[in-house]
Scaffold this motif. Structure first.
Motif, short mmCIF file in Angstrom:
data_model
loop_
_atom_site.label_atom_id
_atom_site.label_comp_id
_atom_site.label_asym_id
_atom_site.label_seq_id
_atom_site.Cartn_x
_atom_site.Cartn_y
_atom_site.Cartn_z
N UNK A 221 0.84 -1.18 0.00
CA UNK A 221 0.00 0.00 0.00
C UNK A 221 0.89 1.24 0.00
N UNK A 222 0.45 2.27 -0.75
CA UNK A 222 1.24 3.50 -0.87
C UNK A 222 0.32 4.70 -0.68
N UNK A 223 0.89 5.87 -0.65
CA UNK A 223 0.12 7.09 -0.40
C UNK A 223 -0.89 7.37 -1.51
N UNK A 224 -1.94 8.13 -1.18
CA UNK A 224 -2.96 8.55 -2.15
C UNK A 224 -3.62 7.39 -2.87
N UNK A 225 -3.87 6.31 -2.13
CA UNK A 225 -4.59 5.13 -2.66
C UNK A 225 -3.84 4.45 -3.80
N UNK A 226 -2.53 4.62 -3.85
CA UNK A 226 -1.72 3.97 -4.87
C UNK A 226 -1.11 2.69 -4.33
N UNK A 240 5.38 2.58 -9.01
CA UNK A 240 4.10 2.92 -8.38
C UNK A 240 2.94 2.71 -9.37
N UNK A 241 1.90 2.04 -8.92
CA UNK A 241 0.68 1.92 -9.72
C UNK A 241 -0.13 3.20 -9.53
N UNK A 245 -5.25 3.64 -12.04
CA UNK A 245 -5.03 2.32 -12.62
C UNK A 245 -5.13 1.21 -11.58
N UNK A 246 -5.32 1.56 -10.32
CA UNK A 246 -5.28 0.57 -9.24
C UNK A 246 -6.36 -0.49 -9.40
#
Length: 254
Positions: A221-226, A240-241, A245-246
């Motif tokens: 999991x990454x910042x801003x729902x990425x 990073x996706x 596009x997630x």
């Protein structure tokens, strides 16, 4: 410039309108069905540009053009807005048909409008709507790349698709990164490369990267729902996706 949006989902139509107007243009009309569009075209001058959803609530939007084909053919420029699958999208690319993939990205929209403006006044691409419909209903299966040839000095090296860890763009170049941590410059752009790769095995996660499924070691999991992907050897940049596009990426990995 007169702009028409034909989209059966009214929230999506309003969102596209806001994005178009953010670029400094005015949307003159929004229509939401085949029937409504036919009535509108019978009473109004043809617009310069149509943003056209393919699947409307009462049929395929091609029926609008078929209705006027023998009487007063619609000659407006068309940018398709679509959620069709990867095979259909690749068919669009191979036939130089302008389209925007839902959800519509603002940068993609800006590029599409700029292409339209550059062509305005010049010879327009004539769209064969019957051919496009056939292509979407029964897209032709194609063979995808299984290897790449790269130039190394005075030699040519062949790299099998199974050796690829990722493709990426950098400083206007397109590169292949292998599982043994080597980088090779390729000809062409990521956009062209994307159309040559099997969508079952490769995914365009953002503007910079195309990733195969098998080498992915971790998905974080990454910042801003990425999402952040961890690959075996590529460490030059974060992979990073993009947020838009997630959901498609999650569908792709199953």
């Amino acid at each position: 410039m007169n702009i028409l949006i034909i989209e059966d989902e009214k929230p999506a139509a309003r969102l596209l309108q806001r994005k178009v107007e953010k670029l400094g243009f005015t949307v003159n009309q929004m229509l939401h069905s085949v029937e409504e569009a036919i009535v509108w075209f019978q009473a109004n001058a043809q617009p310069d540009l149509i943003f056209l959803d393919i699947q409307l609530s009462d049929g395929l939007s091609f029926e609008i053009f078929e209705h006027f084909d023998t009487t007063d053919p619609i000659k407006s420029a068309v940018i398709f807005t679509t959620a069709y699958d990867e095979y259909a999208l690749r068919a669009f690319k191979l036939n130089s048909i302008d389209y925007l993939l839902k959800p519509i990205d603002e940068e993609d929209l800006e590029v599409a409008v700029r292409k339209f403006k550059e062509r305005a006044g010049n010879q327009q691409i004539n769209l064969d709507f019957d051919a496009i419909k056939r292509m979407l209903v029964n897209p032709v299966e194609k063979e995808y790349k299984s290897r790449f040839s790269v130039k190394i000095g005075n030699q040519i090296k062949v790299i099998a698709i199974e050796e690829v860890e990722c493709f990426y763009s950098e400083n206007k170049g397109t590169y292949l990164h292998t599982l043994d941590n080597r980088d090779y410059l390729l000809e062409g752009t990521l956009e062209v490369l994307e159309s040559e790769l099997n969508p079952k095995d490769f995914f365009r996660i953002n503007r910079k990267f195309i990733i195969p499924l098998k080498p992915i070691r971790e998905i974080q999991m990454h910042s801003n729902s990425r999402l952040k992907l961890i690959l075996p050897t590529y460490k030059a940049d974060e992979v990073i996706v993009a947020r838009e596009r997630v959901n498609d990426f999650k569908d792709w990995i199953g």
